[in-house]
Enzyme design. Structure first.
Site, PDB file in Angstrom:
ATOM      1  N   LYS A  22       0.866  -1.187   0.000  1.00 57.16           N
ATOM      2  CA  LYS A  22       0.000   0.000   0.000  1.00 57.16           C
ATOM      3  C   LYS A  22       0.899   1.233   0.000  1.00 57.16           C
ATOM      4  O   LYS A  22       1.860   1.296   0.776  1.00 57.16           O
ATOM      5  CB  LYS A  22      -0.863  -0.014   1.274  1.00 57.16           C
ATOM      6  CG  LYS A  22      -1.503   1.318   1.656  1.00 57.16           C
ATOM      7  CD  LYS A  22      -2.812   1.566   0.945  1.00 57.16           C
ATOM      8  CE  LYS A  22      -3.457   2.892   1.357  1.00 57.16           C
ATOM      9  NZ  LYS A  22      -4.018   2.902   2.709  1.00 57.16           N
ATOM     10  N   ASP A  55     -13.000   1.503   3.642  1.00 57.99           N
ATOM     11  CA  ASP A  55     -12.220   2.152   4.709  1.00 57.99           C
ATOM     12  C   ASP A  55     -12.779   1.850   6.098  1.00 57.99           C
ATOM     13  O   ASP A  55     -12.769   2.701   6.989  1.00 57.99           O
ATOM     14  CB  ASP A  55     -12.113   3.673   4.490  1.00 57.99           C
ATOM     15  CG  ASP A  55     -10.683   4.176   4.689  1.00 57.99           C
ATOM     16  OD1 ASP A  55      -9.838   3.417   5.186  1.00 57.99           O
ATOM     17  OD2 ASP A  55     -10.414   5.354   4.352  1.00 57.99           O
TER      18      ASP A  55
END
Ligand SMILES: [Zn+2]
Length: 435
Positions: free
Chosen positions: A217, A350
């Site tokens: 990421k 998220d």
């Protein structure tokens, strides 16, 4: 030398014979557990159709066959699970979670949470997420390798939770969204994922892989919940991102790029990342590039509601609330444009910014902003499975795949909010939840 080789071969041959003999004397009983699920309705995400009266035969953890009830034979001795009044779907997938993050602890409050404490919190979040019907997740950012520990504990059967792919610590520039900017210089603290320049960034990729990351990421742009940066401003350069992507792909890892800003989205796609997270300020060029290159978007268009309603109470900085107000609605509008523009959509929410287990609340927004319920369900099943590199093992109710199933009352293709009330969850042939 030759003599030695011959002797060695003879010893090896004897050893092989011995082990085969042992095996023959004590044949290991291979117990096959057969489970049959009767599905009143079945959402076939591959054909895009709703099927009636289906029989799903499961052997141990995998699906053996799927077919109409009137022609399928139920194997003798099978355990039958009757979901004939429900709608069965493949287990859902969320490709953007933070299971080690507590949604009630943000901003300065978060500095008091150790990485070990966060990992223990993650055990609860993993169970809650699985019970909400999410049988696979991609965790894209945890400090201190708590996500690696969580994944391994789930895989070893110690705690319940979804199948996980984890990024470990996200990579970013000094002072950027993936750094920790809450403390003044006196503390001299830099987050572990900070790596500036192509070669330090490559080294950081190698470090994450060494300690268990399944994917990488990166923070390509500023963010909403970080201090002192701007979501629209690019952080990693094209040169840095190219190096990261090349290194990660070489090591068999995909790259997820946090990117709100227009130029950061464009450069991340040009660098070859596999998914753009957030994509809030994407323009026509970004949409075109993503479509042409098959880059997935993972757009978290539900959590604005939580940030703006609960924000002050849970510790978000005033500047974070202002940033959310500035780009939240733009992101929803751009979701509609990107979907219409032919971008492949995964389902990323998220979770951890908002409460774990509420992941399915995002479906209603995806439908409100241009998808059919079937499109939204496909985003959270086959599309997300493909992004994760798991399309042969999860993401649809098909022979050969893991028996990851959920069931809801009513028809989620008429009312997608049905997915927020999952009544039945099975992961790998094991019933996790049954109401
Ligand atoms: Zn995130």
């Amino acid at each position: 030398m030759r003599m030695y080789s011959t002797m060695l071969l003879a010893v090896l041959a004897a050893a092989t014979t011995l082990s085969e003999a042992c095996f023959a004397e004590t044949p290991a009983p291979v117990a096959v557990k057969v489970t049959v699920v009767r599905a009143g309705k079945l959402v076939d995400v591959i054909s895009g159709r709703l099927l009636s009266d289906q029989i799903i035969v499961i052997e141990n953890e995998r699906i053996k066959s799927v077919g109409p009830a009137d022609t399928a034979a139920i194997p003798a001795g099978a355990e039958v699970i009757d979901l004939s009044k429900a709608t069965v779907l493949p287990g859902l997938i969320d490709v953007h979670t933070h299971l080690t993050s507590d949604p009630t602890i943000h901003g300065y409050k978060s500095l008091g949470v150790s990485n070990i404490r966060a990992a223990l919190y993650g055990a609860r979040a993993a169970r809650v997420t699985l019970e909400a019907g999410f049988t696979s997740v991609r965790n894209v950012g945890a400090d201190g390798f708590g996500d690696v520990a969580l994944r391994d504990a789930i895989n070893d059967g110690e705690i319940p939770g979804p199948r996980m792919l984890v990024s470990a610590i996200p990579l970013g520039i000094k002072g950027g969204h993936c750094d920790e900017n809450l403390l003044p210089a006196d503390f001299d603290f830099t987050a572990k994922g900070v790596a500036d320049g192509p070669w330090p960034a490559r080294a950081k990729v190698r470090e994450m892989v060494k300690y268990g990351a399944d994917l990488i990421k990166i923070c390509a742009s500023g963010g909403v919940l970080s201090k002192g940066d701007t979501p629209g401003a690019q952080q990693y350069t094209l040169e840095e991102m190219k190096a990261i992507v090349e290194e990660a792909h070489k090591l068999g890892r995909k790259v997820a790029a946090h990117a709100h800003g227009t130029s950061s989205i464009r450069d991340a796609i040009l660098a070859g990342v596999d998914s753009i997270e957030h994509a809030s300020l994407v323009d026509e060029e970004g949409i075109k590039l993503a479509r042409e290159r098959g880059t997935f978007f993972s757009m978290d268009i539900y959590n604005d509601d939580y940030i703006l309603s609960e924000g002050e109470k849970v510790g978000f900085l005033p500047e974070s609330l202002a940033k959310e107000r500035a780009i939240g609605q733009l992101q929803r509008d751009n979701f509609r444009k990107a979907w219409k523009g032919g971008v492949r959509m995964a389902f990323g929410t998220d979770a951890g910014v908002y409460p774990h287990g509420d992941n399915a609340r995002q479906f209603a927004y995806m439908v409100q902003y241009g998808m059919t319920p079937m499109d939204a369900i496909r985003a959270a099943t086959i599309n997300s499975a493909e992004l994760m590199g798991w399309k042969d093992s999860v993401g649809s109710v098909s022979a050969g795949k893991f028996a990851d199933l959920i069931a809801v009352d009513g028809d989620p293709l008429q009312d997608v909010t049905r997915l927020t009330k999952v009544a039945f969850v099975m992961k790998g042939g094991q019933v996790v939840k049954k109401q």
